[in-house]
Design a protein around this motif. Structure first.
Motif: not given
Length: 129
Positions: A8-12, A38-45, A56-58, A118-129
């Protein structure tokens, strides 16, 4: 069901790159929509990572659904709300009072959407790291 947060994060990340590419090409409405994706998929990761189901999509509601797992800043929630507003109107003429999305979206709109995603993606990546 296997945990697939990395998929999911790779696709984001790929989606965010597509948003940047569309912005460069002048397709500002698509840059905005793909930024939301991209933000939606980051959070779904994150949902995958924590073993939850994301529906959902929100972007904002998806974030709120993670409140028991992570603390989400007001800034990130603002980014999420900004992106949610783009989900329909960046794609469909009937989301606007006249004209087409291509006529209404600007380079500035695309840059703001890309930044928010990008802000949301970085936040999610940091958690997944």
């Amino acid at each position: 069901m296997p945990e697939r947060s990395q998929d999911w994060i790779a696709q984001a990340k790929f989606d965010l790159k597509a948003a940047v590419d569309n912005c460069k090409a002048g397709n500002y409405e698509w840059a905005c929509f793909i930024s939301e994706q991209a933000a939606e998929k980051s959070i779904k990761a994150l949902y995958q990572y924590y073993g939850g189901d994301a529906w959902g999509h929100s972007v904002e509601k998806l974030f709120i659904g993670l409140k028991d797992y992570v603390e989400i800043s007001r800034e990130l929630l603002s980014d999420a709300k900004r992106l949610d507003r783009l989900y329909i109107i960046s794609r469909y003429p009937d989301g606007l009072t006249y004209g087409t999305p291509h006529e209404h979206f600007t380079k500035e709109d695309a840059h703001v959407a890309i930044s928010s995603a990008g802000n949301i993606l970085r936040f999610c990546q940091d958690i997944l790291a």
